[in-house]
Motif scaffolding. Structure first.
Motif, mmCIF file in Angstrom:
data_model
loop_
_atom_site.group_PDB
_atom_site.id
_atom_site.type_symbol
_atom_site.label_atom_id
_atom_site.label_comp_id
_atom_site.label_asym_id
_atom_site.label_seq_id
_atom_site.Cartn_x
_atom_site.Cartn_y
_atom_site.Cartn_z
ATOM 1 N N ALA A 74 0.867 -1.176 0.000
ATOM 2 C CA ALA A 74 0.000 0.000 0.000
ATOM 3 C C ALA A 74 0.904 1.226 0.000
ATOM 4 C CB ALA A 74 -0.937 0.013 1.195
ATOM 5 N N LEU A 75 0.403 2.342 -0.467
ATOM 6 C CA LEU A 75 1.236 3.514 -0.674
ATOM 7 C C LEU A 75 1.857 4.019 0.624
ATOM 8 C CD1 LEU A 75 2.124 5.205 -3.091
ATOM 9 C CD2 LEU A 75 0.351 6.848 -2.515
ATOM 10 N N ILE A 76 1.115 3.980 1.730
ATOM 11 C CA ILE A 76 1.661 4.471 2.991
ATOM 12 C C ILE A 76 2.860 3.639 3.416
ATOM 13 C CG2 ILE A 76 -0.116 3.176 4.222
ATOM 14 C CD1 ILE A 76 1.802 6.310 5.431
ATOM 15 N N ARG A 77 2.806 2.309 3.227
ATOM 16 C CA ARG A 77 3.932 1.442 3.570
ATOM 17 C C ARG A 77 5.123 1.717 2.665
ATOM 18 N NH1 ARG A 77 6.290 -1.233 7.392
ATOM 19 N NH2 ARG A 77 4.317 -2.153 8.065
ATOM 20 N N ILE A 78 4.880 1.852 1.361
ATOM 21 C CA ILE A 78 5.967 2.129 0.421
ATOM 22 C C ILE A 78 6.645 3.448 0.767
ATOM 23 C CG2 ILE A 78 6.485 2.624 -2.005
ATOM 24 C CD1 ILE A 78 4.149 0.739 -2.732
ATOM 25 N N ALA A 79 5.852 4.467 1.063
ATOM 26 C CA ALA A 79 6.419 5.769 1.407
ATOM 27 C C ALA A 79 7.240 5.694 2.690
ATOM 28 C CB ALA A 79 5.298 6.798 1.542
ATOM 29 N N LEU A 80 6.708 5.031 3.719
ATOM 30 C CA LEU A 80 7.421 4.916 4.991
ATOM 31 C C LEU A 80 8.746 4.193 4.810
ATOM 32 C CD1 LEU A 80 7.490 5.244 8.083
ATOM 33 C CD2 LEU A 80 6.250 3.089 8.252
ATOM 34 N N ASP A 81 8.737 3.092 4.061
ATOM 35 C CA ASP A 81 9.954 2.305 3.880
ATOM 36 C C ASP A 81 10.979 2.993 2.993
ATOM 37 O OD1 ASP A 81 8.894 0.399 5.496
ATOM 38 O OD2 ASP A 81 8.447 -1.059 3.916
ATOM 39 N N ASN A 82 10.582 4.060 2.329
ATOM 40 C CA ASN A 82 11.517 4.815 1.491
ATOM 41 C C ASN A 82 11.747 6.230 2.010
ATOM 42 O OD1 ASN A 82 12.243 3.188 -1.159
ATOM 43 N ND2 ASN A 82 10.116 2.709 -0.661
ATOM 44 N N GLY A 83 11.280 6.487 3.240
ATOM 45 C CA GLY A 83 11.553 7.762 3.884
ATOM 46 C C GLY A 83 10.868 8.944 3.245
ATOM 47 N N GLN A 84 9.668 8.738 2.710
ATOM 48 C CA GLN A 84 8.963 9.800 2.004
ATOM 49 C C GLN A 84 7.546 9.967 2.539
ATOM 50 O OE1 GLN A 84 10.723 11.582 0.106
ATOM 51 N NE2 GLN A 84 12.373 10.255 -0.634
ATOM 52 N N ASP A 172 22.667 14.015 5.619
ATOM 53 C CA ASP A 172 22.657 13.050 6.715
ATOM 54 C C ASP A 172 22.701 13.717 8.076
ATOM 55 O OD1 ASP A 172 22.446 10.730 5.261
ATOM 56 O OD2 ASP A 172 24.600 10.479 5.013
ATOM 57 N N ASP A 173 22.555 15.019 8.140
ATOM 58 C CA ASP A 173 22.623 15.721 9.420
ATOM 59 C C ASP A 173 21.438 15.330 10.289
ATOM 60 O OD1 ASP A 173 24.917 16.958 8.596
ATOM 61 O OD2 ASP A 173 23.920 18.818 7.974
ATOM 62 N N ALA A 174 21.713 14.759 11.440
ATOM 63 C CA ALA A 174 20.646 14.367 12.355
ATOM 64 C C ALA A 174 20.162 15.584 13.121
ATOM 65 C CB ALA A 174 21.155 13.302 13.318
ATOM 66 N N LEU A 238 12.807 10.285 9.358
ATOM 67 C CA LEU A 238 11.398 10.255 9.748
ATOM 68 C C LEU A 238 11.319 9.654 11.152
ATOM 69 C CD1 LEU A 238 9.630 8.593 6.666
ATOM 70 C CD2 LEU A 238 9.605 11.006 7.210
ATOM 71 N N THR A 239 10.306 10.061 11.912
ATOM 72 C CA THR A 239 10.012 9.371 13.167
ATOM 73 C C THR A 239 8.546 8.962 13.167
ATOM 74 O OG1 THR A 239 9.640 11.511 14.279
ATOM 75 C CG2 THR A 239 11.808 10.475 14.552
ATOM 76 N N ALA A 240 8.255 7.829 13.820
ATOM 77 C CA ALA A 240 6.896 7.291 13.862
ATOM 78 C C ALA A 240 6.499 7.039 15.307
ATOM 79 C CB ALA A 240 6.820 5.997 13.054
ATOM 80 N N TYR A 241 5.222 7.347 15.628
ATOM 81 C CA TYR A 241 4.681 7.247 16.982
ATOM 82 C C TYR A 241 3.375 6.449 16.893
ATOM 83 C CZ TYR A 241 7.670 11.435 17.033
ATOM 84 O OH TYR A 241 8.715 12.324 16.869
ATOM 85 N N ALA A 242 3.367 5.228 17.451
ATOM 86 C CA ALA A 242 2.245 4.308 17.215
ATOM 87 C C ALA A 242 1.457 3.984 18.485
ATOM 88 C CB ALA A 242 2.772 3.014 16.597
ATOM 89 N N LYS A 280 15.988 6.183 8.896
ATOM 90 C CA LYS A 280 16.998 6.931 8.134
ATOM 91 C C LYS A 280 16.951 6.444 6.696
ATOM 92 C CE LYS A 280 21.928 8.088 8.015
ATOM 93 N NZ LYS A 280 23.253 7.873 8.654
ATOM 94 N N LEU A 281 16.502 7.317 5.782
ATOM 95 C CA LEU A 281 16.278 6.941 4.382
ATOM 96 C C LEU A 281 15.400 5.691 4.298
ATOM 97 C CD1 LEU A 281 19.801 7.599 2.819
ATOM 98 C CD2 LEU A 281 17.742 8.990 2.572
ATOM 99 N N GLY A 282 14.420 5.631 5.194
ATOM 100 C CA GLY A 282 13.467 4.535 5.176
ATOM 101 C C GLY A 282 13.867 3.321 5.989
ATOM 102 N N LYS A 283 15.142 3.198 6.356
ATOM 103 C CA LYS A 283 15.620 2.031 7.100
ATOM 104 C C LYS A 283 15.516 2.288 8.596
ATOM 105 C CE LYS A 283 19.728 -0.770 7.989
ATOM 106 N NZ LYS A 283 18.995 -2.040 7.941
ATOM 107 N N PRO A 284 14.886 1.367 9.362
ATOM 108 C CA PRO A 284 14.809 1.557 10.810
ATOM 109 C C PRO A 284 16.202 1.524 11.446
ATOM 110 C CG PRO A 284 13.269 -0.127 10.077
ATOM 111 C CD PRO A 284 14.170 0.159 8.926
ATOM 112 N N VAL A 285 16.461 2.469 12.329
ATOM 113 C CA VAL A 285 17.712 2.502 13.080
ATOM 114 C C VAL A 285 17.375 2.541 14.567
ATOM 115 C CG1 VAL A 285 19.039 3.605 11.241
ATOM 116 C CG2 VAL A 285 17.820 5.020 12.887
ATOM 117 N N ASP A 286 18.342 2.198 15.391
ATOM 118 C CA ASP A 286 18.121 2.129 16.845
ATOM 119 C C ASP A 286 18.000 3.532 17.405
ATOM 120 O OD1 ASP A 286 18.026 1.623 19.520
ATOM 121 O OD2 ASP A 286 19.882 0.444 19.587
ATOM 122 N N PRO A 287 16.803 3.931 17.877
ATOM 123 C CA PRO A 287 16.652 5.284 18.428
ATOM 124 C C PRO A 287 17.535 5.540 19.647
ATOM 125 C CG PRO A 287 14.511 4.283 17.986
ATOM 126 C CD PRO A 287 15.521 3.200 17.867
ATOM 127 N N ALA A 288 17.853 4.487 20.414
ATOM 128 C CA ALA A 288 18.662 4.665 21.624
ATOM 129 C C ALA A 288 20.055 5.202 21.292
ATOM 130 C CB ALA A 288 18.764 3.337 22.372
#
Length: 294
Positions: A74-84, A172-174, A238-242, A280-288
């Protein structure tokens, strides 16, 4: 004499009966076989006609910056996984109805004119099925009394955000991160089983934006996430809050670091918690590894 005549008549009639029976048995198989090739021909023609029509964007399959739609996407999943933002992906691909994409369709997932080799995200396996809820449906928003005071948001901030997001896509500036809640971590990051951090709490506990940004999604279209808020901070993060009980922001709204954006809840969860992800660019990274020491 009459008896012999009757016997002769029977003998003469027997070959005629056998001949008639033989003719009938030999004719039937020919009649059954002939229609079969004629019935199969239209099906073959239909299959050939279907094969010559490629899905939209098929000429870009495999190119950097493009994604080929798979079954269950679905479009929302594709966008999330590609950081858009899903709205951006819909606009870049001229999708009149963002809820209708087809298997094999190839979508642009980086902005036009951007170096795709530097900006392409690394897609990940889907965490679950995506519900067919309309992307344009407005999410539930809390009452004005529960929302942050409008005076705290600079009126000119929305005009500055597009310029910030229009910077180099390979940036890549955080951001200067903050914690999304005050509660301690209840479940840590695991690349295979938990693509973020979990925080246990009570229903209604405040959830805060971890950095300045813009809301690119506020809804419940991703199964397993419940009421979900996604914030785009720049072209990289991107950040996500579920699992929120209530969402206090809307899509396209500019938010500031530390702003209350939701209330903790248990939507599509067996307990009250916040599931928090950094992409980061759609890839999940460790927030800690990004959040400041407490």
């Amino acid at each position: 004499m009459p008896s012999r005549l009757r016997h002769l008549s029977v003998l003469l009639a027997a070959p005629l009966l056998l001949s008639a029976c033989g003719t009938s048995l030999n004719r039937a198989p020919v009649e059954d076989r002939n229609p079969q090739p004629r019935a199969a021909a239209p099906a073959a023609s239909a299959a050939e006609a279907h094969e010559v029509k490629p899905p939209p964007g098929a000429e870009n399959a495999g190119k950097p910056g493009y994604y080929t739609v798979k079954l269950g996407d679905a479009l929302i999943r594709i966008a999330l996984d590609n950081g858009q933002s899903w709205r951006d992906v819909a606009r870049w691909n001229g999708l009149e109805n963002p809820n209708r994409i087809e298997v094999g369709q190839v979508l642009r997932v980086v902005p036009p004119g951007v170096d795709a080799s530097a900006a392409t995200a690394r897609p990940i396996a889907s965490a679950g099925k995506v519900e067919s809820r309309p992307l344009d449906a407005k999410p539930p928003v809390a009452s004005a009394s529960a929302a942050p005071a409008p005076a705290k948001e600079p009126t000119k901030e929305p005009a500055k955000e597009p310029a910030k997001e229009a910077a180099a896509a390979s940036d890549d500036d955080a951001p200067a991160w903050a914690w999304p809640v005050s509660q301690p971590v209840s479940a840590g990051f695991d690349e295979q089983r938990n693509k973020g951090l979990d925080f246990a709490g009570k229903a209604g506990d405040p959830v805060f934006a971890v950095a300045d940004g813009r809301v690119v999604y506020a809804g419940s279209g991703l199964r397993g996430y419940g009421n979900l808020v996604i914030i785009k901070h720049n072209n990289t993060y991107l950040t996500a809050y579920a699992h929120n009980r209530a969402m206090l922001v809307e899509q396209d709204q500019a938010v500031r670091k530390g702003q209350r954006i939701a209330e903790m809840g248990s939507t599509e969860s067996d307990s009250v918690k916040l599931h928090f992800e950094v992409r980061k660019l759609g890839k999940p990274v460790d927030p800690a590894k990004l959040l400041p020491p407490r």
